[in-house]
Enzyme design. Structure first.
Site, PDB file in Angstrom:
ATOM      1  N   ASP A   6      50.868  45.109  43.354  1.00  0.00           N
ATOM      2  CA  ASP A   6      50.113  44.706  41.990  1.00  0.00           C
ATOM      3  C   ASP A   6      50.051  46.150  41.273  1.00  0.00           C
ATOM      4  O   ASP A   6      49.878  47.076  41.956  1.00  0.00           O
ATOM      5  CB  ASP A   6      48.911  44.158  42.501  1.00  0.00           C
ATOM      6  CG  ASP A   6      47.789  44.076  41.446  1.00  0.00           C
ATOM      7  OD1 ASP A   6      48.521  43.411  40.411  1.00  0.00           O
ATOM      8  OD2 ASP A   6      46.768  44.343  41.271  1.00  0.00           O
ATOM      9  N   ASP A   8      47.086  46.816  38.068  1.00  0.00           N
ATOM     10  CA  ASP A   8      45.852  46.700  37.477  1.00  0.00           C
ATOM     11  C   ASP A   8      45.015  46.773  38.641  1.00  0.00           C
ATOM     12  O   ASP A   8      44.903  45.781  39.302  1.00  0.00           O
ATOM     13  CB  ASP A   8      45.765  45.654  36.594  1.00  0.00           C
ATOM     14  CG  ASP A   8      46.238  45.779  35.112  1.00  0.00           C
ATOM     15  OD1 ASP A   8      47.007  47.118  35.085  1.00  0.00           O
ATOM     16  OD2 ASP A   8      46.466  45.184  34.301  1.00  0.00           O
ATOM     17  N   ASP A 213      44.577  43.835  44.859  1.00  0.00           N
ATOM     18  CA  ASP A 213      43.087  43.724  44.812  1.00  0.00           C
ATOM     19  C   ASP A 213      42.417  42.318  44.371  1.00  0.00           C
ATOM     20  O   ASP A 213      41.250  42.317  44.748  1.00  0.00           O
ATOM     21  CB  ASP A 213      42.738  44.750  43.882  1.00  0.00           C
ATOM     22  CG  ASP A 213      42.769  44.213  42.198  1.00  0.00           C
ATOM     23  OD1 ASP A 213      43.921  43.952  42.128  1.00  0.00           O
ATOM     24  OD2 ASP A 213      42.036  44.588  41.443  1.00  0.00           O
TER      25      ASP A 213
HETATM   26 MG   LIG Z   1      44.932  43.582  40.050  1.00  0.00          MG
END
Ligand SMILES: [Mg+2]
Length: 267
Positions: A6, A8, A213
């Site tokens: 991922d 961000d 996240d």
């Molecule tokens: Mg993310």
């Protein structure tokens, strides 16, 4: 070793979008022959700009699994069944953006809720909302498969109701770090399955790692051999992901710090 990551809040810092902390580990991984594949809710234009900055030329997955982009000649076999755009082969898994925007407008009117999508916002507004500069916001607006949106009300049950209506039209809502995302029935997991098949055809025995996240990373983390969760800026781990994947590795550190520490461990 294929590392699906991922962007961000994972490879990039949640607040500053800096990759300073993850860069040395990225270089080490590439030097050791690993492939690093970005799998993000960001657009093709945003990921291409980042890859250019990093001199990275691997395949990538945009807009929560909406599109898989493979540089021509990356695999040892031809991908003639996939349409070519310039020097890239494109596998479309997502619903066309126009359909998503129309659906968002319809549902907003039908339910009378205050939802605002990227298509309703200027690049300046997106910049303020996401902490992006103007150029980056313009890249973020070049959407193909995913409409990020804000929901003003947090009235109980409203989100479930909205999800239900979208589901009737073959659409899904996922939650990213900052915004909700309206997509077709694609997700990061399906995209990774498809791309992993190609890596397997090319290289035979591979091992896959996924690093994320947020809850929109769950389908990706469920699909890999070794799921890794990095900390959020406040030091916590996403509880929904942990409840579904209690054995996921908990990287020590938020975002890119955790990313680097776990990638160094792995290689
Ligand atoms: Mg993310």
């Amino acid at each position: 070793l294929i590392i699906y990551s991922d962007l961000d809040g994972t490879f990039l810092d949640y607040h500053t979008y800096s990759f300073a902390a993850s860069l040395p580990a990225l270089r080490r991984a590439l030097d050791r022959g690993a492939s690093v594949v970005f799998c993000s809710s960001k657009t093709r234009a945003e990921i291409q700009a980042l890859q250019a900055t990093l001199s990275l030329s691997s395949p990538f997955i945009s807009e929560n699994g909406g599109g898989i982009f493979i540089p021509e000649g990356f695999f040892s076999f031809e991908l003639e069944e996939l349409p070519r755009e310039g020097s890239i082969r494109l596998l479309r898994l997502g619903k066309p953006y126009k359909e998503l925007v129309t659906a968002l407008t319809d549902v907003r009117e039908r339910l009378g809720v205050d939802m605002r999508g990227f298509s309703d916002m200027t690049a300046e507004e997106i910049g303020q909302l996401c902490g992006l500069g103007l150029c980056e916001s313009l890249l973020a607006k070049q959407r193909e498969f995913d409409e990020p949106f804000l929901l003003k009300s947090n009235e109980e049950g409203l989100l479930d109701k909205i999800c239900e209506v979208f589901a009737e039209g073959g659409m899904r809502v996922t939650r990213g770090g900052r915004l909700f995302h309206l997509t077709g029935e694609n997700d990061k997991g399906e995209a990774i399955r498809r791309l992993t098949e190609l890596f397997q055809r090319d290289e035979g025995n591979i091992r896959t790692v996924g690093i994320g996240d947020s809850v929109n990373d769950l389908p990706m983390l469920e699909e890999v051999d070794h799921p890794v969760l990095v900390q959020k800026p406040d030091g916590s781990y996403d509880e929904t992901v942990l409840s579904r994947l209690p054995d996921a590795t908990r990287a020590k550190g938020a975002g890119p710090v955790g990313w680097a520490s776990e990638v160094m461990n792995l290689i």
